[in-house]
Design a protein around this motif. Sequence first.
Motif, PDB file in Angstrom:
ATOM      1  N   LEU A 150       0.800  -1.222   0.000  1.00 32.88           N
ATOM      2  CA  LEU A 150       0.000   0.000   0.000  1.00 32.88           C
ATOM      3  C   LEU A 150       0.834   1.273   0.000  1.00 32.88           C
ATOM      4  CD1 LEU A 150      -2.836  -1.004   2.483  1.00 32.88           C
ATOM      5  CD2 LEU A 150      -2.702  -1.375   0.015  1.00 32.88           C
ATOM      6  N   ASP A 151       1.793   1.376   0.882  1.00 27.20           N
ATOM      7  CA  ASP A 151       2.601   2.599   0.953  1.00 27.20           C
ATOM      8  C   ASP A 151       3.394   2.815  -0.333  1.00 27.20           C
ATOM      9  OD1 ASP A 151       1.687   3.268   3.531  1.00 27.20           O
ATOM     10  OD2 ASP A 151       3.206   1.974   4.453  1.00 27.20           O
ATOM     11  N   LEU A 158       1.108   4.167  -3.091  1.00 24.69           N
ATOM     12  CA  LEU A 158       0.785   5.586  -2.929  1.00 24.69           C
ATOM     13  C   LEU A 158       1.954   6.482  -3.317  1.00 24.69           C
ATOM     14  CD1 LEU A 158      -1.263   5.283   0.345  1.00 24.69           C
ATOM     15  CD2 LEU A 158      -2.134   6.041  -1.884  1.00 24.69           C
ATOM     16  N   TRP A 201       2.131   6.368  -7.169  1.00 22.15           N
ATOM     17  CA  TRP A 201       1.111   7.193  -7.819  1.00 22.15           C
ATOM     18  C   TRP A 201       1.442   8.676  -7.740  1.00 22.15           C
ATOM     19  CZ3 TRP A 201      -3.812   4.420  -5.600  1.00 22.15           C
ATOM     20  CH2 TRP A 201      -4.041   3.251  -6.345  1.00 22.15           C
ATOM     21  N   ALA A 202       2.100   9.095  -6.681  1.00 19.37           N
ATOM     22  CA  ALA A 202       2.452  10.516  -6.538  1.00 19.37           C
ATOM     23  C   ALA A 202       3.418  10.967  -7.630  1.00 19.37           C
ATOM     24  CB  ALA A 202       3.057  10.769  -5.161  1.00 19.37           C
ATOM     25  N   THR A 219      -5.250  13.102  -9.145  1.00 15.94           N
ATOM     26  CA  THR A 219      -5.422  12.438  -7.858  1.00 15.94           C
ATOM     27  C   THR A 219      -6.873  12.000  -7.718  1.00 15.94           C
ATOM     28  OG1 THR A 219      -5.878  14.533  -6.760  1.00 15.94           O
ATOM     29  CG2 THR A 219      -3.592  13.765  -6.712  1.00 15.94           C
ATOM     30  N   ASP A 270      -7.081   8.307  -2.787  1.00 14.08           N
ATOM     31  CA  ASP A 270      -5.627   8.167  -2.783  1.00 14.08           C
ATOM     32  C   ASP A 270      -5.057   8.356  -1.381  1.00 14.08           C
ATOM     33  OD1 ASP A 270      -5.633   7.729  -5.477  1.00 14.08           O
ATOM     34  OD2 ASP A 270      -4.547   9.541  -6.018  1.00 14.08           O
ATOM     35  N   ASP A 271      -5.399   7.433  -0.518  1.00 14.50           N
ATOM     36  CA  ASP A 271      -4.804   7.405   0.815  1.00 14.50           C
ATOM     37  C   ASP A 271      -4.729   5.944   1.238  1.00 14.50           C
ATOM     38  OD1 ASP A 271      -7.409   6.696   1.780  1.00 14.50           O
ATOM     39  OD2 ASP A 271      -7.859   8.787   2.213  1.00 14.50           O
ATOM     40  N   ARG A 272      -4.015   5.707   2.313  1.00 12.66           N
ATOM     41  CA  ARG A 272      -3.779   4.319   2.743  1.00 12.66           C
ATOM     42  C   ARG A 272      -5.101   3.596   3.014  1.00 12.66           C
ATOM     43  NH1 ARG A 272      -1.769   0.258   5.634  1.00 12.66           N
ATOM     44  NH2 ARG A 272       0.393  -0.286   5.221  1.00 12.66           N
ATOM     45  N   VAL A 312      -6.910   2.671  -0.376  1.00 20.05           N
ATOM     46  CA  VAL A 312      -6.280   1.567  -1.103  1.00 20.05           C
ATOM     47  C   VAL A 312      -6.436   0.264  -0.310  1.00 20.05           C
ATOM     48  CG1 VAL A 312      -4.162   0.728  -2.181  1.00 20.05           C
ATOM     49  CG2 VAL A 312      -4.702   3.162  -2.246  1.00 20.05           C
ATOM     50  N   ARG A 331      -6.461   4.108 -12.623  1.00 14.82           N
ATOM     51  CA  ARG A 331      -5.080   4.224 -12.151  1.00 14.82           C
ATOM     52  C   ARG A 331      -4.065   3.434 -12.980  1.00 14.82           C
ATOM     53  NH1 ARG A 331      -4.342   8.762 -10.421  1.00 14.82           N
ATOM     54  NH2 ARG A 331      -4.520   9.187  -8.244  1.00 14.82           N
TER      55      ARG A 331
END
Length: 141
Positions: A14-15, A18, A21-22, A28, A32-34, A37, A74
């Motif tokens: 997950l991290d 993210l 994707w940045a 966005t 789009d946060d932990r 996802v 995505r």
Amino acid sequence: MSDLRIRAACGDDLDAVLVFWATAAEGTSISDDRAGVARLVDRDPGALLLAEQGGELVGTVIAGFDGWRCHLYRLAVRPDHRRRGVASALLAAAEERFVRLGGRRGDAMVLVRNAMAHRAWRAAGYAPEEHWRRWVKPLRG
């Protein structure tokens, strides 16, 4: 791209997704946060597909199927790996997933201003349906 590996994401990814994707994704999303996802991976463990080369994340696509429609989100490829078949491999894996699940047609969310994405999606056989417009309402949870 013989060493390209496509696999489903897991909680440990997950991290990294993210962060990826940045730098590699255009635009966005509200998810789009932990937590967003994590919900995706928990609810549909095969939906978030990752492309890895040499142990590094080089691409992603979300291939969500709700039992009615096949949705693609995505699609992102690391800038220094573009035009090498990563997106094509991800889309092929997503489409294979949809067929296995009984899906009949894939649809993709593509930013209007992202001309590079338009070319990639057209090359993969997708086209806009101008008679449809996406309507949205952010939900508070």
